[in-house]
Structures are given as structure tokens and as C-alpha cells.
Design an enzyme around this catalytic site. Structure first.
Site, short mmCIF file in Angstrom:
data_model
loop_
_atom_site.label_atom_id
_atom_site.label_comp_id
_atom_site.label_asym_id
_atom_site.label_seq_id
_atom_site.Cartn_x
_atom_site.Cartn_y
_atom_site.Cartn_z
N ASP A 116 5.81 2.35 69.15
CA ASP A 116 6.93 2.94 68.41
C ASP A 116 6.40 3.25 67.01
O ASP A 116 6.12 2.36 66.22
CB ASP A 116 8.09 1.94 68.37
N TYR A 170 12.55 -3.41 67.30
CA TYR A 170 13.83 -2.81 66.90
C TYR A 170 14.97 -3.41 67.73
O TYR A 170 14.83 -3.59 68.95
CB TYR A 170 13.74 -1.29 67.10
N LYS A 172 14.85 9.29 61.84
CA LYS A 172 14.39 8.68 60.60
C LYS A 172 13.51 9.67 59.82
O LYS A 172 13.95 10.76 59.53
CB LYS A 172 13.69 7.36 60.91
N ARG A 194 18.68 21.52 80.79
CA ARG A 194 18.28 20.11 80.91
C ARG A 194 16.79 20.03 81.26
O ARG A 194 16.05 19.21 80.73
CB ARG A 194 19.11 19.38 81.98
C1 LIG Z 1 16.15 3.72 64.64
C2 LIG Z 1 15.02 3.19 65.44
C3 LIG Z 1 14.99 3.29 66.83
C4 LIG Z 1 16.15 3.88 67.63
O1 LIG Z 1 16.32 5.23 67.38
P1 LIG Z 1 17.74 6.00 67.46
O2 LIG Z 1 17.39 7.39 67.07
O3 LIG Z 1 18.67 5.33 66.52
O4 LIG Z 1 18.21 5.86 68.88
C5 LIG Z 1 13.88 2.82 67.49
N1 LIG Z 1 12.85 2.25 66.83
C6 LIG Z 1 12.85 2.11 65.49
C7 LIG Z 1 11.69 1.49 64.83
C8 LIG Z 1 13.93 2.58 64.76
O5 LIG Z 1 13.93 2.44 63.43
#
Ligand SMILES: *Cc1c(COP(=O)(O)O)cnc(C)c1O
Length: 393
Positions: free
Chosen positions: A173, A101, A198, A49
Site C-alpha cells: 500500500d 490501515y 489522498k 464496467r
Molecule cells: C485512505 C486509505 C486507504 C483506503 O482508501 P479509500 O480511498 O478511503 O477507500 C487505504 N490505505 C491507506 C494507507 C489509506 O490512507
């Protein structure tokens, strides 16, 4: 410091080969704990961890790619984002982009609020609105650019300057762009966040999150929080993300080129009311985005007449998978009102332009002409029902 371009550094970095064996793939250290020779001289690792060599490899790699000093790998994008919010304390205030998001909206609105952390949603493209929303207890300006799903563009360096002048942190982000196209730390941000699920991992086979900073104080505080909350990424998933990263540049370059073609084709069809794509000259954020990024990305949204048109279109379309998520090798079509933004009340969605006719498309690696032909035939299925003349795009 490695001075090669990012495209080359994806392959030739400190993880190029394992110094012990020469293995050119990072070893997966599937171990929860580590033998300690004696208690006076603990090794680099004691418990996974707190730290794991495979995770370290990923954390160092992403830190290098974002031009940061310290990277962190989490169990999901939301784990990264939620843990980063824990840098704040009771009584603090966040100024955040209104079309954030859906999961981040839920975290801010339904969770942080209960812990006495307040927020104001703003149109981040309007610097005056951002400046006006800053209060004496504001500690964080939170950006998502291009935004999801309407692809609005925020001027990262302008917001970061505003944040510094007011003693606030700036989080970005960077999921839609990845470091291959946009490096927010270079533009003055303090922390970059990713859903590595992604584009970074890119193959729809792992859920992961990343964070990178270039500030010592933020790095120390986030290390402490990562270990305290424990929502770390497992060794095997770290390896999958590292493998995905190797092809990031060529995947996102190819997908972005195809997205430009698809956006163009969709915008010429009479049943498509609007195409949201920052690469269009007429997009209000086009010049800002061109200045701060190296490409327009592979995500676009488009608006059909209503829910019924969406239903007919999605039933007829053949190539893309119809799913949540984005940034994969296969094209992904999603319906924000029922998927990523389902946790947002309808009136909140309406304020953000997330209408019942809005579809988001993440363009994958298929031949763009095949995608365009598929969308054309699917749009024509709607037309037949509506008795509008057939057109080819
Ligand atoms: C998918 C996404 C998230 C969240 O990510 P997870 O891996 O699904 O927890 C946050 N910000 C954006 C822009 C996203 O597309």
C-alpha cells in the site's frame, strides 16, 4: 519508453494530448456503452464496467509512473485493496503488517476470515517475525510503509525477497508515498495499491483507488476480478485523478518540506510526548526509508498526554481541518483512535501504539511558519489548563 524524470512524465506522457482533437485535457467519455460496427469486429470498448477510455488513460498513466505494465482504477482505495485480496482463495493465509490501515484491518479480520482466508498480523519491521509467521499455505505478504498512523518503516526489498523464496506475492500500500517518492515494483513487490483519494488526487474532492503490477499473470487475474466485481472508477472521477496527478510532484515536495519543519517544531515542545516522523535521524526506520524512498512524505503523528489534551488542542487549533483523510492541499488533523482506527478494538489499538493521545497530521500547502505558530498557540491552550509554563515553538 519515456525516459524523462517522474516530475516531467507527470505532464508529458501518452495522455499529453488527445490524438483525435489535440485537446490537452483527457476527454471525459461519459458513456456506459459503445456502438459496435458489427459483431465480428468489436471495438476496443464495449461496456464501461469492462473498460472506458478515460479510465484507460488513468490506468496507463499510473502504470507508467509506478514502472509497472498494467494499472487499474477502482471506486475507492478499499475497492482496489478488496479486489486485490480476491486473488487469494479459500484456505490461503496472509501475513500482514499489524499497523495496517483501519479499513484493511476490517476487511481482513471481519470479511476474508468468513471466506476461509486466514491471516497473521506481524511487526513488519522485524524480518525474523515475518519469516516465522510464513506457513505452508501463506500466499501473500502485505506491506504498508510508512505505516499508518505510527509511521513505521518496512524494508520492502527484504520482505519481497522473503516472499519470493516462499512462493508468495508481495502487495504494498503506497498511499503515503505515491510513485513520486517510492516505487515498490522496482524493489521487488508484485502489486502496488493506492488510495488515490489522498495525495494522488490531492484536493479532497474525489474518492478513488489504484492498483499497478508488472506481472502478466497478476494483471490478467486482476483484470478479470475488476470486471467481475465491478467496483470501477467512473469516467468523471478518473479525470479528476488525472488532473490531480499533474501537480503531484510539486504538491508532495512542498508538503514534505513543510512537514519536516513542523515535525522539528513539535518535537521541541514539552507537551508533545513523541513525534513519529521517518525523517528524524533517530527514527528506527530512517536509514531503510532513506534507501528505498526519495523523501519522507508529508504525514507525521504526535502524542499528547491524553484524550483531554487532544480535546483542548483540537478545539484551539485554527488552520488544519479536523477530519479523516490525508494527502490534500489543506492540512488535515485527525484523531486515529476515533477516526481511521475506530473500527479496531481498543486493545488492538494499544498494541499498535494508537493511544488516546495520538494525533495524525497531514501537512498541506499552507506556509509552514503559519502552521507552526498555530500549533504553538493551540499547545499553549492545553498548558494554561494544566498550569504548565508557556513556551513558544
Ligand atoms: C485512505 C486509505 C486507504 C483506503 O482508501 P479509500 O480511498 O478511503 O477507500 C487505504 N490505505 C491507506 C494507507 C489509506 O490512507
Amino acid at each position: 519508453m519515456n525516459t524523462h524524470s517522474l516530475q516531467t512524465r507527470l505532464l508529458h506522457n501518452d495522455q499529453k494530448f488527445d490524438p483525435q482533437t489535440g485537446a490537452v485535457s483527457v476527454p471525459i467519455q461519459q458513456s456506459s456503452t459503445f456502438h459496435q460496427q458489427d459483431f465480428d469486429t468489436p471495438g476496443d470498448y464495449d461496456y464501461s464496467r469492462s473498460g472506458n477510455p478515460t479510465r484507460t488513460a488513468l490506468e496507463e498513466t499510473i502504470a507508467g509512473l509506478e514502472n509497472g505494465t498494467k494499472g487499474f482504477a477502482f471506486a475507492s482505495g478499499m475497492a482496489a485493496i478488496s479486489t486485490a485480496f480476491m486473488l487469494l482463495s479459500k484456505g490461503d493465509h496472509i501475513v500482514i503488517t499489524k499497523d495496517v490501515y483501519g479499513g484493511t484491518f476490517r476487511m481482513i479480520h471481519d470479511v476474508l476470515h468468513r471466506f476461509g482466508i486466514d491471516h497473521t498480523f506481524v511487526d513488519m519491521t522485524d524480518l525474523h517475525e515475518v519469516a516465522t509467521a510464513i506457513k505452508p499455505n501463506t500466499k501473500l505478504l502485505y506491506i504498508e510503509t510508512p505505516s499508518n498512523p505510527t509511521l513505521e518503516i518496512t524494508d520492502i526489498s527484504a520482505v519481497a525477497k522473503l516472499a519470493k523464496a516462499n512462493n508468495c506475492l508481495t502487495f504494498v500500500d503506497n498511499t503515503f508515498m505515491t510513485p513520486a517518492l517510492q516505487r515498490p515494483l522496482d524493489l521487488g513487490a508484485d502489486l502496488v495499491l493506492h488510495s488515490a483519494t489522498k495525495f494522488i488526487a490531492g484536493h479532497s474532492d474525489v474518492v478513488a483507488g489504484l492498483a499497478v503490477t508488472n506481472r502478466k499473470d497478476v494483471a490478467e487475474a486482476l483484470s478479470f476480478l475488476q470486471n467481475s466485481f465491478g467496483s470501477i472508477l467512473g469516467a468523471h472521477d478518473c479525470w479528476l485523478v488525472l488532473r490531480g496527478l499533474k501537480t503531484l510532484h510539486c504538491r508532495i515536495t512542498q508538503s514534505s518540506q513543510s512537514a519536516a519543519k513542523v515535525a522539528e517544531a513539535l518535537s521541541s515542545h514539552p507537551l508533545v510526548e513523541h513525534v513519529y516522523y521517518p525523517g528524524f535521524r533517530c527514527h528506527p526506520g530512517n536509514s531503510t526509508h532513506t534507501y528505498q524512498s526519495d523523501g519522507y512524505g508529508a504525514v507525521l503523528s504526535f502524542r499528547l498526554r491524553d484524550e483531554e489534551a487532544v480535546r483542548q488542542f483540537t478545539k484551539a487549533v485554527e488552520i488544519p481541518v479536523y477530519a479523516v483523510s490525508l494527502g490534500a492541499v489543506e492540512s488535515i488533523l485527525s484523531y486515529p483512535a476515533r477516526m481511521s482506527h475506530a473500527s479496531m478494538p481498543k486493545e488492538e489499538r494499544a498494541k499498535r501504539g494508537i493511544t488516546d493521545g495520538l494525533l495524525r497530521l497531514s501537512v498541506g500547502l499552507e506556509k509552514p511558519e503559519d502552521l507552526i505558530a498555530d500549533f504553538s498557540q493551540a499547545l499553549n491552550q492545553i498548558e494554561r489548563t494544566a498550569e504548565v509554563r508557556r513556551v513558544s515553538i
